[in-house]
Design an enzyme around this catalytic site. Structure first.
Site, PDB file in Angstrom:
ATOM      1  N   ASN A   1     -30.317  13.877  36.914  1.00  0.00           N
ATOM      2  CA  ASN A   1     -31.061  12.596  36.781  1.00  0.00           C
ATOM      3  C   ASN A   1     -29.815  11.411  37.294  1.00  0.00           C
ATOM      4  O   ASN A   1     -29.006  11.893  37.210  1.00  0.00           O
ATOM      5  CB  ASN A   1     -30.388  12.345  34.745  1.00  0.00           C
ATOM      6  CG  ASN A   1     -30.956  11.313  34.156  1.00  0.00           C
ATOM      7  OD1 ASN A   1     -31.638  10.127  34.861  1.00  0.00           O
ATOM      8  ND2 ASN A   1     -29.631  10.736  33.429  1.00  0.00           N
TER       9      ASN A   1
ATOM     10  N   HIS B   1     -28.010   7.510  36.401  1.00  0.00           N
ATOM     11  CA  HIS B   1     -27.374   6.979  35.644  1.00  0.00           C
ATOM     12  C   HIS B   1     -27.499   5.731  36.659  1.00  0.00           C
ATOM     13  O   HIS B   1     -26.034   6.138  37.520  1.00  0.00           O
ATOM     14  CB  HIS B   1     -26.651   7.696  34.670  1.00  0.00           C
ATOM     15  CG  HIS B   1     -26.217   6.890  33.571  1.00  0.00           C
ATOM     16  ND1 HIS B   1     -27.023   6.519  32.757  1.00  0.00           N
ATOM     17  CD2 HIS B   1     -25.192   6.147  32.899  1.00  0.00           C
ATOM     18  CE1 HIS B   1     -26.834   5.722  32.056  1.00  0.00           C
ATOM     19  NE2 HIS B   1     -25.570   5.191  32.371  1.00  0.00           N
TER      20      HIS B   1
ATOM     21  N   ASN C   1     -36.617   4.129  42.301  1.00  0.00           N
ATOM     22  CA  ASN C   1     -36.213   5.242  42.861  1.00  0.00           C
ATOM     23  C   ASN C   1     -37.522   6.507  42.693  1.00  0.00           C
ATOM     24  O   ASN C   1     -37.067   7.250  43.793  1.00  0.00           O
ATOM     25  CB  ASN C   1     -34.678   5.802  41.447  1.00  0.00           C
ATOM     26  CG  ASN C   1     -34.191   5.238  41.601  1.00  0.00           C
ATOM     27  OD1 ASN C   1     -33.001   5.559  42.287  1.00  0.00           O
ATOM     28  ND2 ASN C   1     -33.573   4.030  40.099  1.00  0.00           N
TER      29      ASN C   1
ATOM     30  N   LYS D   1     -42.711  17.281  20.215  1.00  0.00           N
ATOM     31  CA  LYS D   1     -42.118  16.675  21.393  1.00  0.00           C
ATOM     32  C   LYS D   1     -42.211  18.553  22.322  1.00  0.00           C
ATOM     33  O   LYS D   1     -42.394  17.879  22.912  1.00  0.00           O
ATOM     34  CB  LYS D   1     -40.663  16.309  20.702  1.00  0.00           C
ATOM     35  CG  LYS D   1     -40.234  16.789  22.505  1.00  0.00           C
ATOM     36  CD  LYS D   1     -38.613  15.850  22.225  1.00  0.00           C
ATOM     37  CE  LYS D   1     -37.668  15.458  23.337  1.00  0.00           C
ATOM     38  NZ  LYS D   1     -36.878  14.764  23.678  1.00  0.00           N
TER      39      LYS D   1
END
Ligand code: GAR
Length: 188
Positions: A108, A110, A15, A66
């Site tokens: 995003n 999916h 992608n 994180k």
């Protein structure tokens, strides 16, 4: 003027490459300022290097938290004046640091018609379930797994029994939908 975008990947990067090629041939009026990869062996790195796109490879385990990991990424996005962040097979839940600084600008892709089949194995899960209409979703990213407001979807009907053939059809649909959706978002 070309708009600066970033693409995040963890794996193959097909992608990412579709978006990069659309930027190169003018289909998208954008440039990938940086490709962020969280896995040092991801094939996405090879693709980025061969396309001459800067890659930022960072392993979360090399950071104390994180937050620190995402702070380094967000600082780079700031320096590059990134307007849109495209997650493309980036297999991580986005945390507070990135969401607080880039929330509403992170999308995003999916490989299923969300909210059905979230998670890392959506094609396999939906195939095993016996789905007849598969698909692809692009959505804004929030703190949940494959959650967030849906931007675009495309259906991929398939009633065969060859999962490799199905995967190829879904990936082809992904590449087109991602480029079309990024183009729309950059025009808004
Ligand atoms: C794509 O199919 C993407 O939709 C999926 O990972 C693959 C990455 O392929 N993402 C998810 O499953 C997110 N939950 P790529 O590295 O070749 O672009």
């Amino acid at each position: 003027m070309k708009r600066n975008i970033a693409v995040f990947a963890s794996g193959s990067g097909s992608n990412f490459e579709a978006i990069a090629r659309a930027c190169a041939d003018g289909t998208l009026n954008a440039r990938i300022a940086v490709c962020v990869v969280d896995k040092p062996r991801a094939y996405a790195i090879v693709r980025a290097e061969s396309l001459g796109i800067p890659v930022l490879v960072l392993s979360p385990k090399d950071f104390p938290s994180k937050r620190e990991y995402e702070k380094e990424i967000a600082d780079r996005l700031d320096r590059e004046n990134v307007e849109l962040v495209c997650l493309a097979g980036y297999m991580r839940i986005v945390g507070d640091e990135l969401l607080s600084r880039y929330g509403g600008k992170i999308i995003n892709i999916h490989p299923a018609l969300l909210p059905a089949f979230p998670g890392a194995h959506a094609i396999e899960d939906s195939f095993r379930y016996g789905v007849k209409v598969f698909g692809v979703t692009i959505h804004y990213v929030d703190e949940t797994l494959d959650g967030g407001k849906i931007i675009s979807q495309v259906a991929v009907p398939y009633e065969g029994s060859d999962i490799a053939e199905l995967e190829a059809m879904i990936h082809k649909a992904e590449h087109k939908l991602y480029v079309d959706t990024v183009r729309c978002l950059l025009c808004e």
